[in-house]
Design a protein around this motif. Structure first.
Motif, PDB file in Angstrom:
ATOM      1  N   LYS A   1     -20.558  10.127   2.491  1.00  0.00           N
ATOM      2  CA  LYS A   1     -21.834   9.774   3.132  1.00  0.00           C
ATOM      3  C   LYS A   1     -21.929  10.392   4.525  1.00  0.00           C
ATOM      4  CE  LYS A   1     -22.276   8.422  -0.378  1.00  0.00           C
ATOM      5  NZ  LYS A   1     -21.363   8.334  -1.532  1.00  0.00           N
TER       6      LYS A   1
ATOM      7  N   GLY B   1       4.102  -0.015  -5.300  1.00  0.00           N
ATOM      8  CA  GLY B   1       4.390  -1.290  -5.953  1.00  0.00           C
ATOM      9  C   GLY B   1       4.387  -1.168  -7.468  1.00  0.00           C
TER      10      GLY B   1
ATOM     11  N   THR C   1     -17.617   0.264  -4.554  1.00  0.00           N
ATOM     12  CA  THR C   1     -16.949  -0.479  -3.487  1.00  0.00           C
ATOM     13  C   THR C   1     -17.515  -1.881  -3.301  1.00  0.00           C
ATOM     14  OG1 THR C   1     -16.221   1.465  -2.298  1.00  0.00           O
ATOM     15  CG2 THR C   1     -16.598  -0.501  -0.985  1.00  0.00           C
TER      16      THR C   1
ATOM     17  N   ASP D   1     -11.914  -1.014  -9.033  1.00  0.00           N
ATOM     18  CA  ASP D   1     -12.039   0.072 -10.017  1.00  0.00           C
ATOM     19  C   ASP D   1     -11.061  -0.053 -11.181  1.00  0.00           C
ATOM     20  OD1 ASP D   1     -13.988   1.183  -8.451  1.00  0.00           O
ATOM     21  OD2 ASP D   1     -13.016   3.142  -8.243  1.00  0.00           O
TER      22      ASP D   1
ATOM     23  N   GLU E   1       0.838  -1.201   0.000  1.00  0.00           N
ATOM     24  CA  GLU E   1       0.000   0.000   0.000  1.00  0.00           C
ATOM     25  C   GLU E   1       0.875   1.253   0.000  1.00  0.00           C
ATOM     26  OE1 GLU E   1      -3.273   0.924  -0.413  1.00  0.00           O
ATOM     27  OE2 GLU E   1      -2.380   2.916  -0.207  1.00  0.00           O
TER      28      GLU E   1
HETATM   29  C1  LIG Z   1     -16.449  10.938  -4.015  1.00  0.00           C
HETATM   30  C2  LIG Z   1     -16.677   9.479  -4.223  1.00  0.00           C
HETATM   31  C3  LIG Z   1     -17.683   8.849  -3.525  1.00  0.00           C
HETATM   32  C4  LIG Z   1     -17.916   7.504  -3.722  1.00  0.00           C
HETATM   33  N1  LIG Z   1     -18.950   6.922  -3.044  1.00  0.00           N
HETATM   34  C5  LIG Z   1     -19.213   5.619  -3.230  1.00  0.00           C
HETATM   35  C6  LIG Z   1     -20.281   5.000  -2.543  1.00  0.00           C
HETATM   36  O1  LIG Z   1     -21.003   5.618  -1.784  1.00  0.00           O
HETATM   37  N2  LIG Z   1     -20.483   3.689  -2.753  1.00  0.00           N
HETATM   38  C7  LIG Z   1     -19.697   2.952  -3.584  1.00  0.00           C
HETATM   39  O2  LIG Z   1     -19.927   1.758  -3.745  1.00  0.00           O
HETATM   40  N3  LIG Z   1     -18.666   3.518  -4.259  1.00  0.00           N
HETATM   41  C8  LIG Z   1     -18.414   4.835  -4.094  1.00  0.00           C
HETATM   42  N4  LIG Z   1     -17.352   5.406  -4.747  1.00  0.00           N
HETATM   43  C9  LIG Z   1     -16.476   4.543  -5.560  1.00  0.00           C
HETATM   44  C10 LIG Z   1     -15.463   3.824  -4.625  1.00  0.00           C
HETATM   45  O3  LIG Z   1     -14.692   4.786  -3.947  1.00  0.00           O
HETATM   46  C11 LIG Z   1     -14.570   2.910  -5.427  1.00  0.00           C
HETATM   47  O4  LIG Z   1     -15.365   2.040  -6.202  1.00  0.00           O
HETATM   48  C12 LIG Z   1     -13.688   2.067  -4.503  1.00  0.00           C
HETATM   49  O5  LIG Z   1     -12.872   2.889  -3.720  1.00  0.00           O
HETATM   50  C13 LIG Z   1     -12.844   1.090  -5.319  1.00  0.00           C
HETATM   51  O6  LIG Z   1     -12.012   0.364  -4.478  1.00  0.00           O
HETATM   52  P1  LIG Z   1     -10.569  -0.128  -4.980  1.00  0.00           P
HETATM   53  O7  LIG Z   1     -10.028  -0.965  -3.876  1.00  0.00           O
HETATM   54  O8  LIG Z   1     -10.692  -0.709  -6.331  1.00  0.00           O
HETATM   55  O9  LIG Z   1      -9.718   1.197  -5.139  1.00  0.00           O
HETATM   56  P2  LIG Z   1      -9.287   2.349  -4.116  1.00  0.00           P
HETATM   57  O10 LIG Z   1     -10.268   2.537  -3.023  1.00  0.00           O
HETATM   58  O11 LIG Z   1      -8.958   3.510  -4.973  1.00  0.00           O
HETATM   59  O12 LIG Z   1      -7.960   1.801  -3.450  1.00  0.00           O
HETATM   60  C14 LIG Z   1      -6.774   1.641  -4.192  1.00  0.00           C
HETATM   61  C15 LIG Z   1      -5.602   1.605  -3.236  1.00  0.00           C
HETATM   62  O13 LIG Z   1      -4.437   1.254  -3.967  1.00  0.00           O
HETATM   63  C16 LIG Z   1      -3.357   2.064  -3.532  1.00  0.00           C
HETATM   64  N5  LIG Z   1      -2.402   2.121  -4.636  1.00  0.00           N
HETATM   65  C17 LIG Z   1      -2.579   2.630  -5.876  1.00  0.00           C
HETATM   66  N6  LIG Z   1      -1.500   2.419  -6.638  1.00  0.00           N
HETATM   67  C18 LIG Z   1      -0.603   1.763  -5.867  1.00  0.00           C
HETATM   68  C19 LIG Z   1       0.692   1.243  -6.096  1.00  0.00           C
HETATM   69  N7  LIG Z   1       1.280   1.341  -7.292  1.00  0.00           N
HETATM   70  N8  LIG Z   1       1.329   0.625  -5.062  1.00  0.00           N
HETATM   71  C20 LIG Z   1       0.726   0.497  -3.863  1.00  0.00           C
HETATM   72  N9  LIG Z   1      -0.503   0.947  -3.594  1.00  0.00           N
HETATM   73  C21 LIG Z   1      -1.168   1.567  -4.589  1.00  0.00           C
HETATM   74  C22 LIG Z   1      -3.991   3.399  -3.218  1.00  0.00           C
HETATM   75  O14 LIG Z   1      -3.182   4.155  -2.338  1.00  0.00           O
HETATM   76  C23 LIG Z   1      -5.303   2.944  -2.574  1.00  0.00           C
HETATM   77  O15 LIG Z   1      -5.169   2.775  -1.194  1.00  0.00           O
HETATM   78  C24 LIG Z   1     -17.103   6.758  -4.595  1.00  0.00           C
HETATM   79  C25 LIG Z   1     -16.069   7.388  -5.301  1.00  0.00           C
HETATM   80  C26 LIG Z   1     -15.866   8.732  -5.126  1.00  0.00           C
HETATM   81  C27 LIG Z   1     -14.768   9.393  -5.887  1.00  0.00           C
END
Ligand SMILES: Cc1cc2nc3c(=O)[nH]c(=O)nc-3n(C[C@H](O)[C@H](O)[C@H](O)COP(=O)(O)OP(=O)(O)OC[C@H]3O[C@@H](n4cnc5c(N)ncnc54)[C@H](O)[C@@H]3O)c2cc1C
Ligand SMILES: NC(=O)c1ccc[n+]([C@@H]2O[C@H](COP(=O)([O-])OP(=O)(O)OC[C@H]3O[C@@H](n4cnc5c(N)ncnc54)[C@H](O)[C@@H]3O)[C@@H](O)[C@H]2O)c1
Length: 483
Positions: free
Chosen positions: A59, A122, A328, A320, A42
């Motif tokens: 939220k 990473g 999420t 994502d 991370e």
């Molecule tokens: C304002 C806003 C509100 C939202 N509200 C909702 C909601 O109410 N309900 C819902 O379902 N979805 C919501 N979403 C969408 C939701 O945030 C995403 O779908 C969710 O965060 C995706 O999870 P993830 O684990 O794929 O990515 P992320 O949450 O983006 O996590 C990715 C992680 O990877 C880490 N990372 C990235 N690159 C590297 C690397 N090279 N090396 C090491 N670590 C790295 C980052 O630091 C981060 O911690 C919202 C989005 C936004 C922008």
């Protein structure tokens, strides 16, 4: 060829997960529960964008305004709730959910679950290898015996507006973490982030203007969703300008105000500008070239979240970053599927998909629920009427005003809401549902169950909603359908 990492146990894990957001945390947890070892890499904070700068803080900012509006929608309660929201308390409550970015609790949770954590950025370094650059510049190589799972999420896209890189433009990060209420906020975009952020900051007292390139909000949804949110936001005092794009922005260094010029020749003055025009995958600096993939793109995957463009079954992308269903709950669903597939293959079985197996994230394609906490709330699952027609289904739709349900009238004096079902006439099942109005976000799961269960409408008739609940809209929809 000898493997130089074969006996370096501390740096070899069954599964290396890059990114510790919702997707990465759940993949790691599930693979460890299946008896394999896992490490999460991370770069920022365990918990990801969702925990600190997206879902949770947004939220938390929206709920006080919704609670106040709910109380004010019932005569007898309305008269007792007369003061505006208290921004300091609302922001403090938000901070209690996010810990202002402190991930100690989530890192401890990883530890308790038996998952190793390596902090740093990473990058893939060839097949089943990940190089991690720590904050102090130290380099460490991790080897994955079975799988690497990319869970790096997305970052905000910026519109091509002259000067946007010089004004300290707000993205979702500032919009969810700001410590003061901007007096005037201009939002570029008309999607979910734009609509939720407008609701939140308007409720806290900001004067909010939406600059919407399209002619509607929430394009891609059933049109009624965008229409209801347009009406709701307008009632809340948000100014919405359709068919308008920002072309130039500049911040005055003395007054700190921002001037926004639009393509219809108008000029707006505000304190902050939020860019809410979508997301792009965080894959630009991920070492994708080392496995023959172009940098910066999405990572298409199959239903087990295996990256299809790379040979073998070792590289996966969850959440994502694969753009299947950027939410999420779907990231976590994919994570459960991906971990199950990795465990299945580790046991020497092929992880065949398409039949509802736990390793098949097939709901991504037909049953993605989304709950948007605007005023009014809107929620949807499955196909819109348009998408169903484009898919060649024999479509019939049914609509019902939720305000006509007794439970809704009891719930709020001014209840206003719509329900729309999309039915596949060939199979006699629901394939899509959109709801607007108070509690739409809670009601939508019923539709998800009907869609995933492929429950025939004649059978759904026997699922009797309790009186007097808002859920009675289901009975009314089936009656409107002709049952
Ligand atoms: C304002 C806003 C509100 C939202 N509200 C909702 C909601 O109410 N309900 C819902 O379902 N979805 C919501 N979403 C969408 C939701 O945030 C995403 O779908 C969710 O965060 C995706 O999870 P993830 O684990 O794929 O990515 P992320 O949450 O983006 O996590 C990715 C992680 O990877 C880490 N990372 C990235 N690159 C590297 C690397 N090279 N090396 C090491 N670590 C790295 C980052 O630091 C981060 O911690 C919202 C989005 C936004 C922008
Ligand atoms: N409650 C929730 O489920 C929730 C809340 C917030 C965000 N999210 C997720 O976060 C993601 C990002 O949301 P978002 O609102 O940023 O994206 P979005 O794709 O939902 O909306 C983007 C908006 O920006 C507009 N746009 C695109 N390019 C533009 C440009 N150059 N100039 C002007 N307007 C432009 C689009 O027409 C659209 O209105 C989505 O995947 C969404 O599902 C979910």
């Amino acid at each position: 060829m000898d493997d130089p990492y074969e006996n370096t146990h501390e740096d070899a894990y069954d599964v290396v997960v890059v990114g510790g957001g919702p997707a990465g945390e759940v993949v790691a947890d599930r693979v460890v529960r299946s008896g394999l070892t896992a490490v999460v890499v991370e770069a920022e904070a365990v918990g990801g964008e969702c925990s600190y700068r997206a879902c949770v803080p947004s939220k938390a900012l929206l709920r006080p305004g919704a609670a106040r509006a709910e109380a004010r929608s019932v005569d007898g309660a309305r008269q007792t709730v007369t003061a505006p929201l208290d921004p300091a308390r609302v922001l403090a409550r938000r901070d209690r959910f996010t810990g202002r970015g402190d991930d100690t609790g989530q890192a401890d949770w990883l530890d308790g679950a038996g998952i190793a954590l390596v902090r740093g950025h990473g990058r893939l370094a060839g097949e089943r290898r990940v190089e991690v650059t720590g904050a102090d510049g130290t380099l460490r190589t991790l080897r994955a015996r079975r799988a690497v799972v990319i869970c790096t999420g997305t970052e905000p896209a910026l519109p091509s507006v002259e000067g946007i890189d010089r004004i300290g433009v707000w993205t979702n990060r500032q919009a969810t973490t700001a410590d003061a209420v901007p007096e005037r906020l201009v939002v570029i975009g008309g999607g979910v982030v734009a609509c939720e952020t407008a609701t939140a900051w308007r409720s806290l007292g900001s004067s909010v203007t939406l600059l919407v390139r399209d002619q509607a909000l929430l394009t891609g949804w059933e049109p009624c969703a965008g229409e209801e949110v347009t009406r709701g936001l307008s009632d809340l005092g948000v100014t919405i300008r359709f068919g308008v794009s920002a072309v130039r922005v500049a911040r005055d260094e003395t007054t700190r105000t921002v001037t926004v010029e639009t393509d219809d020749g108008a000029t707006l003055v505000c304190d902050e500008v939020l860019a809410a025009v979508g997301r792009r995958p965080r894959t630009t600096d991920l070492g994708l070239g080392s496995v023959g993939l172009p940098a910066g793109g999405r990572l298409p995957v199959d239903d087990t979240c295996r990256v299809t463009a790379v040979d073998g079954d070792w590289l996966h992308a969850v959440g994502d970053v694969n753009h299947r269903a950027p939410l999420t709950h779907m990231a976590k669903y994919q994570a459960r599927a991906c971990a199950a597939a990795i465990a299945e293959r580790a046991a020497g079985r092929p992880a065949v998909t398409g039949g509802g197996q736990p390793w098949s994230a097939e709901a991504d394609r037909f049953a993605v629920p989304q709950a948007v906490f605007t005023r009014p709330e809107v929620a949807s699952v499955g196909l819109t009427e348009r998408a169903a027609r484009e898919a060649g289904l024999a479509v019939r739709t049914v609509e019902y005003r939720i305000d006509d349900v007794a439970g809704a009238a009891l719930h709020a004096d001014d209840y206003r809401g719509l329900a729309k079902l999309v039915v596949d006439e060939t199979r006699g099942v629901v394939v899509g549902c959109t709801l607007t109005g108070p509690m739409a976000t809670e009601l939508i799961h019923t539709a998800t169950v009907a869609i995933v269960g492929e429950v025939p409408l004649e059978r759904l008739w026997h699922a009797v909603p309790a009186f007097p609940t808002v859920s009675e809209v289901w009975l009314r929809l089936l009656e409107a359908y002709g049952l």
